[in-house]
Design an enzyme around this catalytic site. Sequence first.
Site, PDB file in Angstrom:
ATOM      1  N   CYS A 210      46.854   2.978  35.101  1.00 19.34           N
ATOM      2  CA  CYS A 210      45.819   3.988  35.249  1.00 19.34           C
ATOM      3  C   CYS A 210      46.253   5.325  34.657  1.00 19.34           C
ATOM      4  O   CYS A 210      47.412   5.711  34.763  1.00 19.34           O
ATOM      5  CB  CYS A 210      45.564   4.112  36.749  1.00 19.34           C
ATOM      6  SG  CYS A 210      44.747   5.595  37.230  1.00 19.34           S
TER       7      CYS A 210
ATOM      8  N   THR B  61      44.058   8.125  35.180  1.00 17.93           N
ATOM      9  CA  THR B  61      43.115   9.084  35.765  1.00 17.93           C
ATOM     10  C   THR B  61      43.783  10.400  36.160  1.00 17.93           C
ATOM     11  O   THR B  61      43.243  11.478  35.920  1.00 17.93           O
ATOM     12  CB  THR B  61      42.400   8.445  36.985  1.00 17.93           C
ATOM     13  OG1 THR B  61      41.630   7.361  36.489  1.00 17.93           O
ATOM     14  CG2 THR B  61      41.507   9.429  37.709  1.00 17.93           C
TER      15      THR B  61
HETATM   16  P1  5GP Z   1      48.328  -1.753  40.334  1.00 15.91           P
HETATM   17  O1  5GP Z   1      48.441  -2.805  41.362  1.00 15.91           O
HETATM   18  O2  5GP Z   1      48.558  -2.275  38.961  1.00 15.91           O
HETATM   19  O3  5GP Z   1      49.171  -0.553  40.618  1.00 15.91           O
HETATM   20  O4  5GP Z   1      46.823  -1.196  40.405  1.00 15.91           O
HETATM   21  C1  5GP Z   1      45.692  -2.031  40.265  1.00 15.91           C
HETATM   22  C2  5GP Z   1      44.460  -1.174  40.423  1.00 15.91           C
HETATM   23  O5  5GP Z   1      44.401  -0.153  39.411  1.00 15.91           O
HETATM   24  C3  5GP Z   1      43.130  -1.884  40.243  1.00 15.91           C
HETATM   25  O6  5GP Z   1      42.769  -2.667  41.340  1.00 15.91           O
HETATM   26  C4  5GP Z   1      42.168  -0.718  40.001  1.00 15.91           C
HETATM   27  O7  5GP Z   1      41.756  -0.096  41.188  1.00 15.91           O
HETATM   28  C5  5GP Z   1      43.041   0.255  39.241  1.00 15.91           C
HETATM   29  N1  5GP Z   1      42.722   0.219  37.803  1.00 15.91           N
HETATM   30  C6  5GP Z   1      42.590  -0.842  36.995  1.00 15.91           C
HETATM   31  N2  5GP Z   1      42.322  -0.475  35.727  1.00 15.91           N
HETATM   32  C7  5GP Z   1      42.264   0.870  35.726  1.00 15.91           C
HETATM   33  C8  5GP Z   1      41.992   1.843  34.729  1.00 15.91           C
HETATM   34  O8  5GP Z   1      41.807   1.564  33.542  1.00 15.91           O
HETATM   35  N3  5GP Z   1      41.969   3.145  35.143  1.00 15.91           N
HETATM   36  C9  5GP Z   1      42.188   3.498  36.442  1.00 15.91           C
HETATM   37  N4  5GP Z   1      42.117   4.778  36.759  1.00 15.91           N
HETATM   38  N5  5GP Z   1      42.479   2.607  37.399  1.00 15.91           N
HETATM   39  C10 5GP Z   1      42.510   1.308  37.057  1.00 15.91           C
END
Ligand code: 5GP
Length: 366
Positions: free
Chosen positions: A189, A191
Amino acid sequence: MTQILSEVYLDYSDILIRPKMGINLNSRRDVNLQRVFKFKHGQTRTGLGVFNANMATVGNMDVAEHLLARGMFATLHKHYSVSEIGHFLKNTTAPLDNLFITIGLKNIDADIQKLHALESEYGWVKSQNICIDAPNFYIPRALEILARVRLEFPNSVIMAGNIASGDICIKMLDYADIIKCGIGSGSACLTRRQTGCGVPMVSLILECADVAHSVGGHICADGGIVVVGDVCKAFCLNSDFVMAGGIFAGTAQAAGEIYERHFETNEIVDGVRRVETKLFKQYYGMSSEYANNKFAGGMADYKTSEGRELSVPYTGEIDKVLQDIAGGIASCCTYIGAASVKHMSKCATIIQVHNQLNRVFEKYSV
Ligand code: 5GP
Protein backbone atom coordinates in the site's frame (compact mmCIF):
# COMPACT_ATOMS: atom_id res chain seq x y z
CA MET A 1 -8.21 25.35 14.06
CA THR A 2 -6.60 22.06 13.07
CA GLN A 3 -6.39 19.78 16.07
CA ILE A 4 -3.49 17.47 16.83
CA LEU A 5 -4.32 14.48 19.00
CA SER A 6 -1.21 14.06 21.10
CA GLU A 7 -1.93 10.53 22.30
CA VAL A 8 0.49 8.16 20.53
CA TYR A 9 -1.31 5.72 18.23
CA LEU A 10 0.30 2.28 18.34
CA ASP A 11 1.06 -0.38 15.76
CA TYR A 12 1.74 -4.12 16.13
CA SER A 13 5.47 -3.51 16.47
CA ASP A 14 4.89 -1.16 19.45
CA ILE A 15 3.37 -3.81 21.71
CA LEU A 16 3.80 -7.32 23.11
CA ILE A 17 1.47 -9.68 24.92
CA ARG A 18 2.69 -10.37 28.45
CA PRO A 19 2.75 -14.06 29.47
CA LYS A 20 1.07 -14.66 32.81
CA MET A 21 -0.32 -17.16 35.27
CA GLY A 22 -3.95 -18.02 34.86
CA ILE A 23 -5.88 -21.08 33.88
CA ASN A 24 -2.91 -22.08 31.71
CA LEU A 25 -3.18 -25.20 29.57
CA ASN A 26 -0.63 -27.99 29.48
CA SER A 27 -0.73 -28.41 25.72
CA ARG A 28 -1.44 -26.32 22.66
CA ARG A 29 -3.64 -29.20 21.54
CA ASP A 30 -6.11 -28.29 24.28
CA VAL A 31 -6.75 -24.80 22.86
CA ASN A 32 -10.03 -24.37 21.00
CA LEU A 33 -9.17 -22.47 17.83
CA GLN A 34 -12.71 -22.47 16.52
CA ARG A 35 -15.04 -19.68 17.49
CA VAL A 36 -18.77 -19.35 16.93
CA PHE A 37 -19.64 -15.95 15.44
CA LYS A 38 -23.22 -14.79 15.95
CA PHE A 39 -23.63 -11.92 13.52
CA LYS A 40 -25.68 -8.78 13.95
CA HIS A 41 -27.99 -9.52 11.05
CA GLY A 42 -28.89 -13.02 12.15
CA GLN A 43 -26.41 -15.53 10.75
CA THR A 44 -23.97 -17.76 12.62
CA ARG A 45 -20.61 -19.03 11.33
CA THR A 46 -17.90 -21.10 12.99
CA GLY A 47 -14.16 -21.02 12.36
CA LEU A 48 -10.77 -19.52 13.06
CA GLY A 49 -11.15 -15.85 12.14
CA VAL A 50 -8.34 -15.54 9.62
CA PHE A 51 -9.08 -14.32 6.07
CA ASN A 52 -6.93 -14.09 2.95
CA ALA A 53 -7.04 -10.55 1.50
CA ASN A 54 -9.51 -10.07 -1.37
CA MET A 55 -6.69 -9.13 -3.72
CA ALA A 56 -6.07 -10.61 -7.17
CA THR A 57 -2.82 -12.20 -5.99
CA VAL A 58 -4.08 -13.92 -2.82
CA GLY A 59 -7.89 -13.77 -3.14
CA ASN A 60 -7.70 -16.62 -5.62
CA MET A 61 -9.43 -19.99 -5.48
CA ASP A 62 -6.40 -22.06 -4.61
CA VAL A 63 -5.55 -19.93 -1.56
CA ALA A 64 -9.23 -19.73 -0.53
CA GLU A 65 -9.65 -23.50 -0.73
CA HIS A 66 -6.72 -24.12 1.61
CA LEU A 67 -7.93 -21.63 4.23
CA LEU A 68 -11.43 -23.09 4.15
CA ALA A 69 -10.08 -26.63 4.43
CA ARG A 70 -8.22 -25.51 7.58
CA GLY A 71 -11.40 -24.17 9.21
CA MET A 72 -10.51 -20.55 8.50
CA PHE A 73 -12.38 -17.92 6.47
CA ALA A 74 -11.70 -16.94 2.86
CA THR A 75 -12.47 -14.37 0.21
CA LEU A 76 -12.54 -14.60 -3.57
CA HIS A 77 -11.46 -11.40 -5.32
CA LYS A 78 -13.95 -9.34 -7.34
CA HIS A 79 -12.51 -10.01 -10.80
CA TYR A 80 -13.77 -13.58 -11.11
CA SER A 81 -16.69 -14.17 -13.49
CA VAL A 82 -19.93 -15.90 -12.49
CA SER A 83 -18.95 -19.07 -14.32
CA GLU A 84 -15.49 -19.18 -12.73
CA ILE A 85 -16.97 -18.85 -9.23
CA GLY A 86 -19.79 -21.25 -10.15
CA HIS A 87 -17.27 -23.82 -11.31
CA PHE A 88 -15.38 -23.45 -8.03
CA LEU A 89 -18.53 -23.78 -5.91
CA LYS A 90 -19.52 -26.95 -7.74
CA ASN A 91 -16.14 -28.63 -7.73
CA THR A 92 -14.35 -27.72 -4.53
CA THR A 93 -14.16 -30.26 -1.75
CA ALA A 94 -13.66 -27.53 0.86
CA PRO A 95 -16.58 -26.53 3.11
CA LEU A 96 -18.06 -23.29 1.77
CA ASP A 97 -19.86 -21.78 4.75
CA ASN A 98 -17.02 -19.33 5.41
CA LEU A 99 -16.38 -18.23 1.84
CA PHE A 100 -16.94 -14.52 1.04
CA ILE A 101 -17.54 -13.36 -2.53
CA THR A 102 -16.13 -9.87 -3.08
CA ILE A 103 -17.89 -7.08 -4.92
CA GLY A 104 -16.75 -3.49 -5.48
CA LEU A 105 -18.47 -0.13 -5.70
CA LYS A 106 -17.57 0.73 -9.26
CA ASN A 107 -19.75 -1.78 -11.13
CA ILE A 108 -22.34 -2.35 -8.47
CA ASP A 109 -25.25 -3.16 -10.83
CA ALA A 110 -23.22 -5.81 -12.59
CA ASP A 111 -21.89 -7.14 -9.29
CA ILE A 112 -25.37 -7.50 -7.80
CA GLN A 113 -26.44 -9.33 -10.96
CA LYS A 114 -23.42 -11.56 -10.52
CA LEU A 115 -24.53 -12.53 -7.00
CA HIS A 116 -28.10 -13.19 -8.20
CA ALA A 117 -26.75 -15.32 -11.02
CA LEU A 118 -24.62 -17.31 -8.57
CA GLU A 119 -27.70 -17.88 -6.44
CA SER A 120 -29.99 -18.97 -9.26
CA GLU A 121 -27.53 -20.90 -11.43
CA TYR A 122 -25.03 -22.33 -8.99
CA GLY A 123 -26.93 -22.75 -5.74
CA TRP A 124 -24.78 -20.20 -3.92
CA VAL A 125 -26.75 -20.58 -0.73
CA LYS A 126 -24.24 -22.38 1.42
CA SER A 127 -21.82 -19.53 1.10
CA GLN A 128 -24.01 -16.50 1.29
CA ASN A 129 -21.29 -14.23 2.52
CA ILE A 130 -20.45 -10.98 0.75
CA CYS A 131 -17.41 -8.75 1.07
CA ILE A 132 -17.97 -5.19 -0.14
CA ASP A 133 -14.55 -3.82 -0.85
CA ALA A 134 -13.65 -0.17 -1.25
CA PRO A 135 -10.27 1.42 -0.56
CA ASN A 136 -12.15 4.29 1.06
CA PHE A 137 -15.59 3.69 2.60
CA TYR A 138 -15.92 7.35 3.61
CA ILE A 139 -17.33 8.31 0.22
CA PRO A 140 -21.12 8.71 0.70
CA ARG A 141 -21.91 6.37 -2.19
CA ALA A 142 -20.30 3.50 -0.28
CA LEU A 143 -22.91 3.60 2.48
CA GLU A 144 -25.73 3.84 -0.08
CA ILE A 145 -24.39 0.78 -1.87
CA LEU A 146 -24.00 -1.12 1.39
CA ALA A 147 -27.67 -0.36 2.22
CA ARG A 148 -28.72 -1.53 -1.22
CA VAL A 149 -26.78 -4.81 -0.97
CA ARG A 150 -28.38 -5.50 2.43
CA LEU A 151 -31.82 -4.89 0.94
CA GLU A 152 -31.10 -7.30 -1.93
CA PHE A 153 -29.49 -9.95 0.31
CA PRO A 154 -31.20 -9.71 3.71
CA ASN A 155 -29.87 -13.08 4.90
CA SER A 156 -26.24 -12.75 3.90
CA VAL A 157 -23.29 -12.11 6.16
CA ILE A 158 -21.91 -8.81 4.86
CA MET A 159 -18.39 -7.61 5.54
CA ALA A 160 -17.69 -4.04 4.39
CA GLY A 161 -14.77 -1.63 4.46
CA ASN A 162 -12.23 -0.20 4.65
CA ILE A 163 -12.42 2.44 7.33
CA ALA A 164 -10.05 3.81 9.97
CA SER A 165 -12.21 5.35 12.70
CA GLY A 166 -14.88 4.19 15.10
CA ASP A 167 -17.42 6.88 14.17
CA ILE A 168 -18.43 5.33 10.84
CA CYS A 169 -18.82 1.80 12.26
CA ILE A 170 -22.19 2.47 13.88
CA LYS A 171 -23.75 3.68 10.62
CA MET A 172 -22.27 0.81 8.65
CA LEU A 173 -23.50 -1.79 11.14
CA ASP A 174 -27.10 -0.87 10.32
CA TYR A 175 -26.43 -2.98 7.23
CA ALA A 176 -23.12 -4.81 7.67
CA ASP A 177 -22.10 -7.61 10.03
CA ILE A 178 -18.33 -7.17 9.92
CA ILE A 179 -16.44 -3.89 9.48
CA LYS A 180 -13.10 -4.17 7.74
CA CYS A 181 -10.69 -1.78 9.48
CA GLY A 182 -7.35 -0.59 8.20
CA ILE A 183 -6.19 2.18 5.91
CA GLY A 184 -2.59 2.47 4.90
CA SER A 185 -1.23 -0.57 6.76
CA GLY A 186 -0.91 -2.99 3.87
CA SER A 187 2.49 -4.17 2.70
CA ALA A 188 1.68 -3.26 -0.93
CA CYS A 189 0.00 0.00 0.00
CA LEU A 190 1.14 3.55 -0.74
CA THR A 191 -1.80 5.45 0.77
CA ARG A 192 0.19 6.91 3.65
CA ARG A 193 2.90 8.15 1.31
CA GLN A 194 0.49 9.49 -1.30
CA THR A 195 -2.19 10.99 0.95
CA GLY A 196 -0.70 11.21 4.43
CA CYS A 197 -3.75 9.31 5.72
CA GLY A 198 -3.83 6.23 7.91
CA VAL A 199 -4.10 4.93 11.47
CA PRO A 200 -1.77 2.40 13.17
CA MET A 201 -3.51 -0.95 13.59
CA VAL A 202 -3.36 -1.48 17.36
CA SER A 203 -5.09 1.76 18.29
CA LEU A 204 -7.49 1.34 15.39
CA ILE A 205 -8.55 -2.13 16.50
CA LEU A 206 -9.17 -0.92 20.07
CA GLU A 207 -11.32 1.97 18.85
CA CYS A 208 -13.33 0.06 16.24
CA ALA A 209 -13.84 -3.09 18.33
CA ASP A 210 -15.20 -0.97 21.17
CA VAL A 211 -17.70 0.80 18.94
CA ALA A 212 -18.71 -2.23 16.85
CA HIS A 213 -19.11 -4.61 19.80
CA SER A 214 -21.30 -2.11 21.62
CA VAL A 215 -23.99 -2.62 18.96
CA GLY A 216 -23.43 -6.34 18.31
CA GLY A 217 -21.13 -5.92 15.30
CA HIS A 218 -17.81 -7.57 14.50
CA ILE A 219 -14.56 -6.21 13.08
CA CYS A 220 -11.82 -7.52 10.83
CA ALA A 221 -8.31 -6.04 11.20
CA ASP A 222 -7.06 -5.77 7.63
CA GLY A 223 -3.42 -5.25 6.65
CA GLY A 224 -0.08 -4.94 8.36
CA ILE A 225 0.37 -8.55 9.51
CA VAL A 226 4.12 -9.08 9.29
CA VAL A 227 4.54 -12.14 11.53
CA VAL A 228 2.12 -14.64 13.08
CA GLY A 229 2.49 -12.88 16.43
CA ASP A 230 0.64 -9.93 14.88
CA VAL A 231 -2.41 -12.16 14.31
CA CYS A 232 -2.25 -13.13 18.01
CA LYS A 233 -1.99 -9.46 18.97
CA ALA A 234 -5.03 -8.56 16.84
CA PHE A 235 -7.13 -11.23 18.58
CA CYS A 236 -5.87 -10.18 22.02
CA LEU A 237 -6.85 -6.60 21.21
CA ASN A 238 -10.40 -7.83 20.55
CA SER A 239 -10.45 -7.99 16.79
CA ASP A 240 -12.84 -10.75 15.75
CA PHE A 241 -11.13 -11.41 12.42
CA VAL A 242 -7.81 -10.71 10.78
CA MET A 243 -7.20 -10.30 7.05
CA ALA A 244 -3.76 -10.75 5.52
CA GLY A 245 -2.24 -10.60 2.07
CA GLY A 246 1.53 -10.34 2.21
CA ILE A 247 2.08 -13.43 4.36
CA PHE A 248 0.33 -15.57 1.73
CA ALA A 249 1.77 -13.82 -1.32
CA GLY A 250 4.92 -15.92 -1.63
CA THR A 251 3.19 -19.29 -1.36
CA ALA A 252 2.84 -21.82 -4.15
CA GLN A 253 -0.96 -21.34 -4.06
CA ALA A 254 -0.93 -17.54 -4.58
CA ALA A 255 -1.69 -16.40 -8.11
CA GLY A 256 1.18 -15.64 -10.41
CA GLU A 257 4.29 -17.30 -11.66
CA ILE A 258 7.38 -18.08 -9.66
CA TYR A 259 10.45 -16.38 -11.11
CA GLU A 260 14.15 -16.42 -10.43
CA ARG A 261 16.33 -13.48 -9.48
CA HIS A 262 20.10 -13.62 -9.46
CA PHE A 263 22.16 -11.76 -6.86
CA GLU A 264 25.89 -11.20 -6.81
CA THR A 265 27.24 -12.08 -3.36
CA ASN A 266 30.45 -10.73 -1.78
CA GLU A 267 32.00 -14.19 -2.00
CA ILE A 268 34.66 -14.78 -4.66
CA VAL A 269 34.95 -18.36 -5.94
CA ASP A 270 37.74 -19.14 -8.45
CA GLY A 271 38.21 -15.43 -9.04
CA VAL A 272 34.53 -14.89 -9.86
CA ARG A 273 31.82 -13.35 -7.66
CA ARG A 274 29.45 -16.10 -6.58
CA VAL A 275 25.91 -15.55 -7.82
CA GLU A 276 22.96 -16.64 -5.70
CA THR A 277 19.60 -17.50 -7.19
CA LYS A 278 16.42 -16.90 -5.23
CA LEU A 279 12.80 -17.58 -6.09
CA PHE A 280 10.15 -14.85 -5.98
CA LYS A 281 6.48 -14.24 -6.71
CA GLN A 282 4.78 -11.05 -7.76
CA TYR A 283 2.52 -9.27 -5.24
CA TYR A 284 0.71 -6.05 -6.16
CA GLY A 285 -1.72 -3.67 -4.46
CA MET A 286 -5.20 -3.47 -5.92
CA SER A 287 -4.78 0.30 -6.43
CA SER A 288 -1.35 -0.07 -8.01
CA GLU A 289 -0.66 1.04 -11.53
CA TYR A 290 -0.15 -2.63 -12.42
CA ALA A 291 -3.66 -3.56 -11.14
CA ASN A 292 -5.22 -0.53 -12.85
CA ASN A 293 -3.62 -1.53 -16.14
CA LYS A 294 -4.70 -5.13 -15.72
CA PHE A 295 -8.29 -4.65 -14.55
CA ALA A 296 -9.35 -1.08 -15.39
CA GLY A 297 -7.73 -0.49 -18.76
CA GLY A 298 -5.16 1.92 -17.32
CA MET A 299 -4.80 4.56 -14.65
CA ALA A 300 -7.55 7.25 -14.77
CA ASP A 301 -6.05 10.73 -15.18
CA TYR A 302 -7.56 12.05 -11.92
CA LYS A 303 -5.99 9.28 -9.80
CA THR A 304 -2.62 8.57 -8.25
CA SER A 305 -1.44 5.05 -7.60
CA GLU A 306 -1.93 4.07 -3.95
CA GLY A 307 -0.42 0.63 -4.28
CA ARG A 308 2.81 -0.88 -5.47
CA GLU A 309 4.12 -3.95 -7.21
CA LEU A 310 6.54 -6.10 -5.22
CA SER A 311 8.61 -9.23 -5.64
CA VAL A 312 8.18 -11.36 -2.53
CA PRO A 313 10.33 -14.38 -1.64
CA TYR A 314 8.81 -17.71 -2.61
CA THR A 315 7.79 -19.53 0.58
CA GLY A 316 6.45 -22.86 -0.68
CA GLU A 317 3.23 -24.59 0.28
CA ILE A 318 0.57 -22.46 1.96
CA ASP A 319 -0.23 -25.25 4.41
CA LYS A 320 3.05 -24.52 6.16
CA VAL A 321 1.98 -20.86 6.67
CA LEU A 322 -1.49 -21.92 7.84
CA GLN A 323 0.04 -24.42 10.26
CA ASP A 324 2.27 -21.63 11.59
CA ILE A 325 -0.73 -19.37 12.11
CA ALA A 326 -2.78 -22.02 13.91
CA GLY A 327 0.25 -23.14 15.95
CA GLY A 328 1.22 -19.58 16.88
CA ILE A 329 -2.27 -18.73 18.08
CA ALA A 330 -2.54 -21.93 20.11
CA SER A 331 0.83 -21.27 21.70
CA CYS A 332 -0.11 -17.68 22.52
CA CYS A 333 -3.19 -19.02 24.31
CA THR A 334 -1.02 -21.26 26.50
CA TYR A 335 1.16 -18.26 27.49
CA ILE A 336 -1.80 -16.17 28.61
CA GLY A 337 -4.13 -18.82 29.99
CA ALA A 338 -6.78 -18.62 27.30
CA ALA A 339 -8.65 -21.86 26.65
CA SER A 340 -9.94 -20.62 23.31
CA VAL A 341 -9.48 -17.87 20.73
CA LYS A 342 -12.67 -16.30 22.02
CA HIS A 343 -11.02 -15.82 25.43
CA MET A 344 -7.78 -14.24 24.18
CA SER A 345 -8.90 -10.64 24.61
CA LYS A 346 -10.22 -11.36 28.11
CA CYS A 347 -6.95 -12.98 29.22
CA ALA A 348 -4.40 -10.74 27.55
CA THR A 349 -2.32 -8.01 29.16
CA ILE A 350 -0.70 -5.83 26.53
CA ILE A 351 2.55 -3.97 27.17
CA GLN A 352 3.92 -1.08 25.18
CA VAL A 353 7.55 -1.67 24.18
CA HIS A 354 10.38 0.10 22.38
CA ASN A 355 12.01 -3.02 21.03
CA GLN A 356 9.94 -6.12 20.33
CA LEU A 357 12.30 -8.47 18.43
CA ASN A 358 15.93 -9.54 18.67
CA ARG A 359 17.23 -9.06 15.14
CA VAL A 360 20.93 -9.65 15.78
CA PHE A 361 21.40 -12.50 13.29
CA GLU A 362 18.86 -11.45 10.68
CA LYS A 363 21.43 -10.07 8.29
CA TYR A 364 22.93 -13.58 8.00
CA SER A 365 19.72 -15.44 7.31
CA VAL A 366 18.66 -16.27 3.77
P1 5GP B 1 -0.92 -6.99 3.94
O1 5GP B 1 -1.44 -8.19 4.61
O2 5GP B 1 -0.20 -7.30 2.67
O3 5GP B 1 -0.10 -6.11 4.83
O4 5GP B 1 -2.19 -6.08 3.57
C1 5GP B 1 -3.27 -6.56 2.78
C2 5GP B 1 -4.29 -5.45 2.68
O5 5GP B 1 -3.74 -4.29 2.03
C3 5GP B 1 -5.50 -5.75 1.82
O6 5GP B 1 -6.43 -6.59 2.44
C4 5GP B 1 -6.06 -4.35 1.54
O7 5GP B 1 -6.84 -3.86 2.60
C5 5GP B 1 -4.80 -3.52 1.46
N1 5GP B 1 -4.46 -3.22 0.06
C6 5GP B 1 -4.40 -4.06 -0.99
N2 5GP B 1 -4.03 -3.42 -2.11
C7 5GP B 1 -3.86 -2.13 -1.78
C8 5GP B 1 -3.51 -0.96 -2.51
O8 5GP B 1 -3.20 -0.97 -3.70
N3 5GP B 1 -3.50 0.21 -1.80
C9 5GP B 1 -3.81 0.26 -0.48
N4 5GP B 1 -3.81 1.45 0.12
N5 5GP B 1 -4.12 -0.82 0.24
C10 5GP B 1 -4.15 -2.01 -0.39
